[in-house]
Design a protein around this motif. Structure first.
Motif, PDB file in Angstrom:
ATOM      1  N   PRO A 162       4.298  -1.119   5.369  1.00 40.82           N
ATOM      2  CA  PRO A 162       4.769  -0.622   4.076  1.00 40.82           C
ATOM      3  C   PRO A 162       6.113  -1.265   3.737  1.00 40.82           C
ATOM      4  N   ASP A 216       0.828  -1.214   0.000  1.00 39.81           N
ATOM      5  CA  ASP A 216       0.000   0.000   0.000  1.00 39.81           C
ATOM      6  C   ASP A 216       0.860   1.260   0.000  1.00 39.81           C
ATOM      7  N   ALA A 217       2.110   1.118   0.444  1.00 44.69           N
ATOM      8  CA  ALA A 217       3.016   2.269   0.479  1.00 44.69           C
ATOM      9  C   ALA A 217       4.454   1.776   0.441  1.00 44.69           C
ATOM     10  N   SER A 224      -3.198   1.905   6.522  1.00 46.46           N
ATOM     11  CA  SER A 224      -3.399   0.897   5.487  1.00 46.46           C
ATOM     12  C   SER A 224      -4.728   0.164   5.690  1.00 46.46           C
ATOM     13  N   CYS A 274       1.153   2.419  -5.757  1.00 41.57           N
ATOM     14  CA  CYS A 274       0.874   2.783  -4.367  1.00 41.57           C
ATOM     15  C   CYS A 274       1.526   4.111  -4.008  1.00 41.57           C
ATOM     16  N   LEU A 275       1.374   4.509  -2.749  1.00 39.28           N
ATOM     17  CA  LEU A 275       1.930   5.766  -2.262  1.00 39.28           C
ATOM     18  C   LEU A 275       3.430   5.624  -2.010  1.00 39.28           C
ATOM     19  N   ALA A 333       7.142   1.687  -6.029  1.00 45.07           N
ATOM     20  CA  ALA A 333       5.932   2.492  -5.897  1.00 45.07           C
ATOM     21  C   ALA A 333       5.139   2.525  -7.198  1.00 45.07           C
ATOM     22  N   LEU A 351       1.917   4.592   8.860  1.00 48.88           N
ATOM     23  CA  LEU A 351       1.450   4.096   7.574  1.00 48.88           C
ATOM     24  C   LEU A 351       0.692   2.783   7.724  1.00 48.88           C
ATOM     25  N   HIS A 396       1.039  10.570  -6.001  1.00 44.67           N
ATOM     26  CA  HIS A 396       1.473   9.428  -5.194  1.00 44.67           C
ATOM     27  C   HIS A 396       2.455   9.766  -4.069  1.00 44.67           C
TER      28      HIS A 396
END
Length: 572
Positions: free
Chosen positions: A432, A394-395, A426, A486-487, A481, A422, A514
């Motif tokens: 992450p 997700d990151a 999520s 994802c971020l 990324a 983070l 992002h």
């Protein structure tokens, strides 16, 4: 006056009284000394005609390959037998310490300090000593001469004389040579000559750069010669040279001055696509346009709303491309956006412009290609395989950057606070991906028992990747990324040469949507999420314009925007 079609011998022609053709310097191979006023062309092919009063010799324009054919026949052949006994190191030292090598060193120092007077003195001294000047010497001299902006300066004329000597000595010019000559021509307020030099450069098979076009383009714009500026711009497009903000701003300004509303509109959209956020100088040019009398007169009072909406959908949002909408005077103000993207002046809400998924795939592919060229390919492929097994995430966290924000040394505790935050954000409550260089996970603070435990936890969870020795971890966290869609958590502005290698307008758009940036207050991290709107020039369905500037970053200070609106009359 010398014709551009043929060159005529003119006895007693004075350099100070007659302006030479732009092709002059590429045709004459013997140039007047201080005591001579006659221009001679010994290497061209003459045909002589005689009348009762004068004898005139005409010369045909030389082929663009003129220099090269001459050089191939007359260039000296260097005997390498004596150098074979020297080591490479000794050879390099010999070259550096030769008179020509020492001259280059001195000229480089003149270039560093902008000292044209000393450079010209060294040049005269080299001529007296009979030194064999090469392209590097001439290019430094021409560059320094081009720095002079005094139209009547002898330095500018000296620059042309130096180039003439270069021709006599059959030194083949390159792009830097032509660019310096174009700058000299522009300094003499002769953009036409500067443009001719670009054409001549292309005739020699030399590819012009953006900087090559600048003297002609800016010269025409400064003179208000919009038509000629458009010619240069079209030549740039044909040559595959992409205009940047300075060039587009100049075209925008001259178009406004010449009341060319259509060209202003076109250039505004080119700025939107190529620049996104504009400098204060460009913002001022745009502001001047909206406030001028011509801007009041242009625009549709009634327009097809459905057609405008179709344009917005087709363009992906944020613009329609249907021309100026509305009528009457524009209201132009500097303003800011609130957290949701609503203009605090006109209350219109900015949009978030979509990114085509196919563009993301193409970008990931190009990123892989560049990374494999810059990194050890086997290492990067190994990372891609690891990411397929453990992703998606997700990151992704640029561990080195986050651990060093506001710190003199790397802090795992600071990095861990961000990782925990983070994870809480999520949807799956998953850790992450943390990217760190191998040195960060094996030495220094990593040896502390608490940090060892933390690293082991991340590794066992499949949330840590250590990039190999000698690698640049930027490629790894960026690829992760992009491929995971994802971020990305980093305060890296991603402006250095590595990211410029990507050479695509997609990258700034992707980064805007992002990148999570960080700030710390009382040692507690604050995550600044990507804005819910696109920070780019936007043209609304109602005809208003919002132009973001580079003033402010929405992190420490609000970004400044230019808002231009006016009364609207629409019909379905």
């Amino acid at each position: 006056m010398l014709s551009r079609r043929s060159l005529v011998m003119l006895p007693s022609l004075s350099l100070t009284t007659t302006r030479p053709s732009p092709l002059f310097f590429f045709s004459f191979t013997k140039f007047p000394s201080t005591n001579s006023h006659t221009l001679r062309l010994p290497l061209l092919h003459p045909t002589t005609t005689t009348t009762t009063t004068t004898t005139t010799t005409q010369f045909t324009r030389p082929s663009p390959l003129f220099f090269f054919s001459s050089l191939s026949a007359t260039s000296p052949i260097h005997d390498s037998s004596s150098s074979t006994t020297l080591s490479r190191k000794a050879s390099r030292k010999a070259r550096r310490e030769s008179p020509e090598g020492l001259l280059k060193l001195k000229l480089d120092m003149c270039s560093k300090h902008g000292d044209v007077v000393e450079a010209l003195r060294l040049y005269e001294e080299a001529l007296r000593d009979g030194l064999n000047l090469v392209l590097l010497h001439y290019n430094v001299l021409l560059y320094l001469c081009s720095l002079d902006r005094n139209r009547g300066s002898h330095v500018l004329n000296r620059g042309f004389e130096i180039f003439q000597a270069m021709v006599v000595n059959k030194v083949v010019p390159n792009e830097a040579t032509f660019t310096s000559l174009a700058r000299i021509a522009a300094a003499k307020e002769d953009p036409e000559m500067a443009f001719d030099l670009i054409k001549k450069m292309k005739g020699f098979g030399i590819v012009p750069k953006l900087r090559s076009y600048g003297p002609a383009l800016f010269g025409f714009c400064e003179k208000g010669m919009a038509g000629k500026a458009y010619e240069v711009d079209a030549d740039m497009v044909e040559a595959g040279v992409v205009a940047e903000e300075a060039e587009l701003s100049a075209i925008l300004k001259v178009s406004g001055v010449c009341n060319n509303a259509h060209k202003v509109y076109e250039t505004m959209h080119r700025l939107r696509a190529a620049v996104r956020q504009v400098s204060e100088t460009t913002a001022g040019v745009i502001e001047d346009w909206f406030k001028c009398e011509e801007a009041k007169k242009v625009g549709l009072e009634n327009w097809d709303v459905s057609k405008v909406r179709e344009g917005v959908v087709r363009g992906g949002g944020g613009w329609h491309g249907q021309g100026w909408l509305g009528s009457g005077e524009w209201r132009v103000v500097r303003t800011q956006m609130d957290g949701t993207g609503v203009c605090q002046s006109c209350c219109e809400k900015l949009v978030c412009i979509d990114i085509d998924p196919k563009e993301t795939e193409n970008f990931a592919s190009s990123l892989t290609n560049v990374a494999c060229q810059k990194e050890v390919k086997a290492d990067f492929v190994r990372f891609q395989e690891w990411l397929q097994r453990h992703g998606p995430f997700d990151a992704v966290v640029d561990g080195a950057n986050v651990g060093l924000i506001n710190q003199h040394s790397f802090k795992f505790s600071q990095l861990n606070m961000v990782v925990k935050q983070l994870r809480q954000m999520s949807p799956s409550k998953r850790l992450p991906l943390v990217i760190l260089h191998k040195n960060r996970v094996t030495g220094g603070p990593a040896q502390h028992p608490n940090n060892k435990k933390l690293l082991e936890h991340w590794k066992n969870s499949g949330a840590l990747y250590a990039t190999p020795p000698g690698s640049n971890d930027d490629w790894y966290w960026l690829y992760a990324a992009v491929s995971c869609k994802c971020l990305l958590v980093t305060n890296d502005e991603m402006r250095d040469h590595l990211f410029q290698l990507l050479g695509t307008s997609f990258f700034p758009r992707w980064k805007e949507k992002h990148q999570i940036r960080l700030s710390f207050a009382q040692r507690e991290p604050t995550l600044h999420m990507p804005p819910p709107y696109s920070i780019v020039i936007q043209e609304s369905e109602k005809g208003s314009w919002h132009v973001p500037t580079i003033t402010g970053d929405d992190l420490e200070t609000p970004r400044q925007w230019l808002c231009a609106t006016r009364p609207r009359n629409t019909s379905l």
